[in-house]
Design a protein around this motif. Structure first.
Motif, short mmCIF file in Angstrom:
data_model
loop_
_atom_site.label_atom_id
_atom_site.label_comp_id
_atom_site.label_asym_id
_atom_site.label_seq_id
_atom_site.Cartn_x
_atom_site.Cartn_y
_atom_site.Cartn_z
N GLU A 165 18.34 80.78 28.22
CA GLU A 165 18.19 82.23 28.34
C GLU A 165 18.43 82.95 27.02
O GLU A 165 17.77 83.97 26.74
CB GLU A 165 19.11 82.77 29.44
N VAL A 166 19.35 82.46 26.19
CA VAL A 166 19.60 83.11 24.90
C VAL A 166 18.42 82.89 23.95
O VAL A 166 18.07 83.78 23.17
CB VAL A 166 20.92 82.61 24.29
N ALA A 167 17.79 81.73 24.01
CA ALA A 167 16.63 81.46 23.15
C ALA A 167 15.48 82.41 23.43
O ALA A 167 14.62 82.63 22.55
CB ALA A 167 16.18 80.02 23.32
N ALA A 168 15.45 83.00 24.61
CA ALA A 168 14.39 83.95 24.94
C ALA A 168 14.61 85.31 24.29
O ALA A 168 13.71 86.15 24.25
CB ALA A 168 14.30 84.12 26.46
N VAL A 169 15.82 85.53 23.75
CA VAL A 169 16.18 86.81 23.13
C VAL A 169 16.38 86.67 21.62
O VAL A 169 15.97 87.54 20.85
CB VAL A 169 17.47 87.38 23.78
N ALA A 170 17.00 85.58 21.21
CA ALA A 170 17.40 85.40 19.81
C ALA A 170 16.19 85.20 18.91
O ALA A 170 15.09 84.84 19.36
CB ALA A 170 18.34 84.21 19.70
#
Length: 282
Positions: A244-249
C-alpha cells in the motif's frame, strides 16, 4: 503512483565487487573476525552470510563461535586477544548476547580502530561531533542507497522512525551531516503518522511489522525500510506495509532485498578502511 523500487541487493553486489577489486590490489587480505556467543538461529544465518560475502571479496574472514555458557570475562578475554592480533583489522561482536553478558561491556572492549560495527562509544562520539570514524553499517548502507538513487539530501526533511543506538540515532546524525532537516520520531511521539507525513525521506527502523501504512506517508516520499520481521506464517516483512505504501511513495526499499544486503556490504567497506588505516594501501 507506483514507487520506484530501490534494489539494495543489486547496489550491494556492485559495492562488494568494487571492494573486491581494491582488496585484490593490496599486499595483504583485510582480516575480519566475528565473535558469536550461543546458538541464536537468526544470528547463525546472518554470520554465515557475512563470512561468505567477506571470503568472496578476498578478505581473511573467520567466525569465533563461543558456547552459550561463555562468561562475560571469557568473552572480554577473547576480544582482547583479537585487539592484539596484528592480522585482525575488524572485530564484530554479534548481537544479541546471552543475558548474563553486558552488551555495553562487550562493545566497549573492542579496539575503536577495529570496531567495524561502529558501535564503540568513541566512534559514536566522533559521528555525533561530525568527525571521521567507523560508522554503523546499516545507516551507512542507507546513505549509500540514497546516493545511488540520486536522492537530493540537502534541505530535505528527513524523518527517522526509531531511536536505537544501532540505527535510529546514527542514521539521524548521518542525515544531519548531509544537510537534511531531521526529526527523530518514536513510540512517544505525539501524532506519529502526522510526523511521518511531513517527510521527504522516511527511514523506518522501529521493529514493528508493517507499522507504517499508506496514510502515514506523503505522495512522492522516499521510504527506506530498515525493519525485518518474521510473521507467524513465516513471511519476512519490514516496518512498512510495502504494497500500500508503494502505491503512494516515489521510491521504496523492499524487504527482503533492500537495506539488509547493504549492511553486509558496508561491513566489508568498514573493514577495508580499518585495514588501510592500520596497514596502509601499499
Amino acid at each position: 503512483m507506483t514507487a520506484r523500487i530501490l534494489d539494495g541487493k543489486a547496489i550491494a553486489a556492485a559495492l562488494r565487487a568494487r571492494l573486491a577489486e581494491r582488496v585484490a590490489a593490496l599486499p595483504y587480505s583485510p582480516g575480519l573476525r566475528v565473535v558469536r556467543v550461543g546458538e541464536d538461529p537468526a544470528s547463525g544465518v546472518y554470520v554465515r552470510n557475512k563470512d561468505k560475502a567477506a571470503k568472496a571479496a578476498g578478505y581473511d574472514s573467520a567466525t569465533i563461535h563461543l558456547p552459550a555458557e561463555t562468561t562475560e570475562a571469557e568473552l572480554l578475554a577473547t576480544i582482547a586477544t583479537l585487539n592484539a592480533d596484528p592480522v585482525v583489522d575488524g572485530i564484530l561482536v554479534q548481537l544479541p548476547l546471552p543475558p548474563r553478558i553486558r552488551t555495553e561491556a562487550a562493545i566497549a572492549a573492542v579496539d575503536p580502530a577495529k570496531d567495524v560495527d561502529g558501535f564503540h562509544p568513541l566512534n559514536a562520539g566522533r559521528l555525533a561531533a561530525g568527525q571521521p570514524g567507523l560508522v554503523p553499517c546499516t545507516p551507512r548502507g542507507v546513505m549509500h542507497i540514497l546516493a545511488e538513487a540520486g536522492v537530493v539530501l540537502r534541505g530535505a526533511r528527513a524523518v527517522v522512525l526509531g531511536r536505537s543506538q544501532i540505527v535510529g540515532r546514527p542514521m539521524a546524525q548521518l542525515l544531519l551531516g548531509a544537510d537534511c532537516t531531521v526529526t527523530i520520531a518514536h513510540s512517544r511521539t505525539r501524532d506519529l503518522p502526522g510526523e511521518c507525513r511531513r517527510a521527504d525521506i522516511l527511514v523506518a527502523a522501529v521493529g514493528r511489522p508493517e507499522m507504517v501504512r499508506a496514510d502515514w506517508v506523503a505522495p512522492g516520499v522516499v521510504v527506506i525500510d530498515v525493519g525485518i520481521n518474521r510473521l507467524p506464517d513465516g513471511r519476512l516483512v519490514g516496518d512498512v506495509a510495502f504494497g500500500e505504501v508503494a502505491a503512494v511513495a516515489g521510491a521504496i526499499t523492499p524487504v527482503p532485498g533492500g537495506v539488509g544486503p547493504m549492511t553486509i556490504a558496508c561491513l566489508l567497506q568498514n573493514t577495508l578502511e580499518a585495514a588501510i588505516a592500520r596497514r596502509g594501501a601499499a
